[in-house]
Design an enzyme around this catalytic site. Structure first.
Site, PDB file in Angstrom:
ATOM      1  NE  ARG A  46      -3.104   0.240   3.156  1.00  0.00           N
ATOM      2  CZ  ARG A  46      -2.495   0.427   4.330  1.00  0.00           C
ATOM      3  NH1 ARG A  46      -1.816   1.536   4.559  1.00  0.00           N
ATOM      4  NH2 ARG A  46      -2.551  -0.491   5.271  1.00  0.00           N
ATOM      5  CE1 TYR A  98     -16.277  10.995 -16.777  1.00  0.00           C
ATOM      6  CE2 TYR A  98     -15.888  10.996 -14.416  1.00  0.00           C
ATOM      7  CZ  TYR A  98     -16.199  10.323 -15.583  1.00  0.00           C
ATOM      8  OH  TYR A  98     -16.432   8.971 -15.535  1.00  0.00           O
ATOM      9  CG  ASP A 172      -9.679  15.823 -15.424  1.00  0.00           C
ATOM     10  OD1 ASP A 172      -8.933  15.231 -16.221  1.00  0.00           O
ATOM     11  OD2 ASP A 172     -10.765  15.357 -15.023  1.00  0.00           O
ATOM     12  CE  LYS A 197     -12.219   7.552 -18.789  1.00  0.00           C
ATOM     13  NZ  LYS A 197     -12.608   8.830 -18.197  1.00  0.00           N
TER      14      LYS A 197
HETATM   15  C1  LIG Z   1     -13.122   9.268 -16.921  1.00  0.00           C
HETATM   16  C2  LIG Z   1     -12.804  10.609 -16.404  1.00  0.00           C
HETATM   17  C3  LIG Z   1     -12.614  10.826 -15.034  1.00  0.00           C
HETATM   18  C4  LIG Z   1     -12.806   9.737 -13.996  1.00  0.00           C
HETATM   19  O1  LIG Z   1     -11.848   8.725 -14.130  1.00  0.00           O
HETATM   20  P1  LIG Z   1     -12.123   7.184 -13.760  1.00  0.00           P
HETATM   21  O2  LIG Z   1     -10.850   6.528 -14.150  1.00  0.00           O
HETATM   22  O3  LIG Z   1     -13.316   6.747 -14.568  1.00  0.00           O
HETATM   23  O4  LIG Z   1     -12.406   7.129 -12.302  1.00  0.00           O
HETATM   24  C5  LIG Z   1     -12.276  12.105 -14.630  1.00  0.00           C
HETATM   25  N1  LIG Z   1     -12.134  13.122 -15.513  1.00  0.00           N
HETATM   26  C6  LIG Z   1     -12.305  12.938 -16.841  1.00  0.00           C
HETATM   27  C7  LIG Z   1     -12.139  14.089 -17.765  1.00  0.00           C
HETATM   28  C8  LIG Z   1     -12.651  11.685 -17.327  1.00  0.00           C
HETATM   29  O5  LIG Z   1     -12.851  11.517 -18.644  1.00  0.00           O
END
Ligand SMILES: *Cc1c(COP(=O)(O)O)cnc(C)c1O
Length: 382
Positions: A46, A98, A172, A197
């Site tokens: 962890r 998001y 982000d 992603k």
């Molecule tokens: C998918 C996404 C998230 C969340 O991420 P997860 O891996 O699904 O928890 C946050 N911000 C953006 C822009 C995203 O496309």
């Protein structure tokens, strides 16, 4: 080191014991100690695991940071950032972020005493005007999901830090990736990714990432990651590390295909508004051009026929574009924000920001562009 070399070598060393070029998957929870408290740098997974460490070093290198952190999901990484705050603290976030981030903010953290304001980040003064005594964090997403709005990262960060240097600014960077945009270089404190992603890139894992360039902030985030425990596992860390090594190659094709799809849609008689920051008609095209090296593979558009049925017919009939949540993988995906990613946002809120029934979002993959355009054409003609 140039970016296209960094994806492969950034922060990476061959494994010490065997010279393995890729770090082994250290599928272990614990590590032998020679005497109580005496270990080889790893005590319990962890806190740290060598496969995760290799990935975290690569993450840091990609964003020109000094420290990277890998989490079990993108939302777990956002959760870690918010845990640096305390009840009464205020966050200013974009009004088109998001859906899952919005849900985490309003459904979980608001009830624990954090305050949130959502503002249109097209204009930096909307952010500075919202700053109060209690403001502790600015949460920027650019380009946004699904309307591809652009916030001027450098201008907002400068304006915020001018007003109060102690306010943290986080971006982000999921949609752009560091191939296109590097927020730490623009003065931001924290970069966050859903590595699910583009960084992972193959739709085979769920993971989050944070990157920073300040040692004290890194220590705080590492403590939360360790104490709350939402870490990325060794197998997923291995897959993500393999993924980032081709980030530049994939992104180059995503950008080429994204642009071609956007230009095709703009000229299509059945298509209304097209949202792509690489179109000169995009209201923030100049800002996008300034802060991004290219424009990525995410394209949204409205059908001229505004009925929900027209959208459903299109969505049920694409063949190469798979109807699915998520984005950023090698394969092309199509989604319907109203019923899928943004279902958790109240209808009035949604309509106010322009997420209508006829809005469709494409994650344009790296397939042959001819096949992608043929697929869109046949689905639009249903
Ligand atoms: C998918 C996404 C998230 C969340 O991420 P997860 O891996 O699904 O928890 C946050 N911000 C953006 C822009 C995203 O496309």
């Amino acid at each position: 080191m140039k970016f296209n070399t960094k994806t492969i070598h950034g922060g990476q060393e061959h494994e010490e014991a065997t010279g393995a070029v890729m770090p082994p998957i250290f599928q272990t929870s614990t590590y032998a100690q020679s005497s109580p408290g005496v270990n080889k740098g790893y005590a319990y997974s962890r806190a740290a695991n060598p496969t995760r460490t290799a990935l975290e070093k690569a993450f840091a290198a990609l964003e020109n940071g000094t420290h990277g952190f890998a989490f079990s999901s993108g939302l777990a990484s956002i959760d870690c950032v918010l845990r640096t705050l305390k009840p009464g603290d205020e966050v200013i976030a974009g009004d088109d972020i998001y859906g899952g981030s919005y849900r985490l903010f309003t459904r979980l953290f608001q009830k624990n005493g954090l305050k949130f304001q959502f503002v249109d980040m097209d204009d930096a003064s909307n952010v500075t005007n919202a700053i109060s005594e209690s403001t502790k964090l600015i949460w920027i997403e650019t380009p946004t999901n699904p309307l591809m709005k652009i916030a001027d990262i450098e201008e907002i960060t400068k304006a915020v830090k001018n007003k109060r240097a102690d306010i943290l600014v986080a971006v982000d960077n999921t949609f752009a990736t560091p191939y296109l945009q590097r927020p730490l270089d623009l003065g931001v404190d924290i970069v966050m990714h859903s590595a699910t992603k583009y960084l992972g890139g193959h739709s085979d894992l769920v993971m989050g990432a944070l990157m920073v360039k300040d040692a004290q902030l890194a220590e705080e985030l590492h403590f939360i990651q360790f104490a709350a425990g939402a870490i990325a596992g060794p197998m997923d860390s291995f897959l993500a590390l393999r993924g980032v090594k081709t980030l530049h190659l994939r992104m180059q094709r995503h950008c080429e295909n994204g642009k071609a799809v956007a230009e095709y849609l703009v000229n299509h008689p059945k298509v209304g508004e097209v949202f792509y920051p690489g179109l000169e008609s995009h209201p923030s095209y100049e800002i996008a051009k300034k802060q991004m090296d290219d424009f990525g593979g995410m394209v949204s558009f409205r059908l001229k026929d505004e009925s929900k049925q027209a959208a459903l017919t299109f969505l049920e009939n694409t063949k190469i574009f798979t109807l699915a949540e998520s984005l950023g993988g090698v394969e092309s995906l199509v989604s319907h924000p109203v019923t899928m990613t943004h279902a958790s946002i109240p209808e009035a809120e949604r309509l106010k920001i322009g997420i209508t029934d006829s809005l469709i979002r494409l994650s344009v993959g790296v397939e042959d562009i001819d096949d992608l355009l043929v697929d869109l054409e046949q689905a639009l003609n249903r």
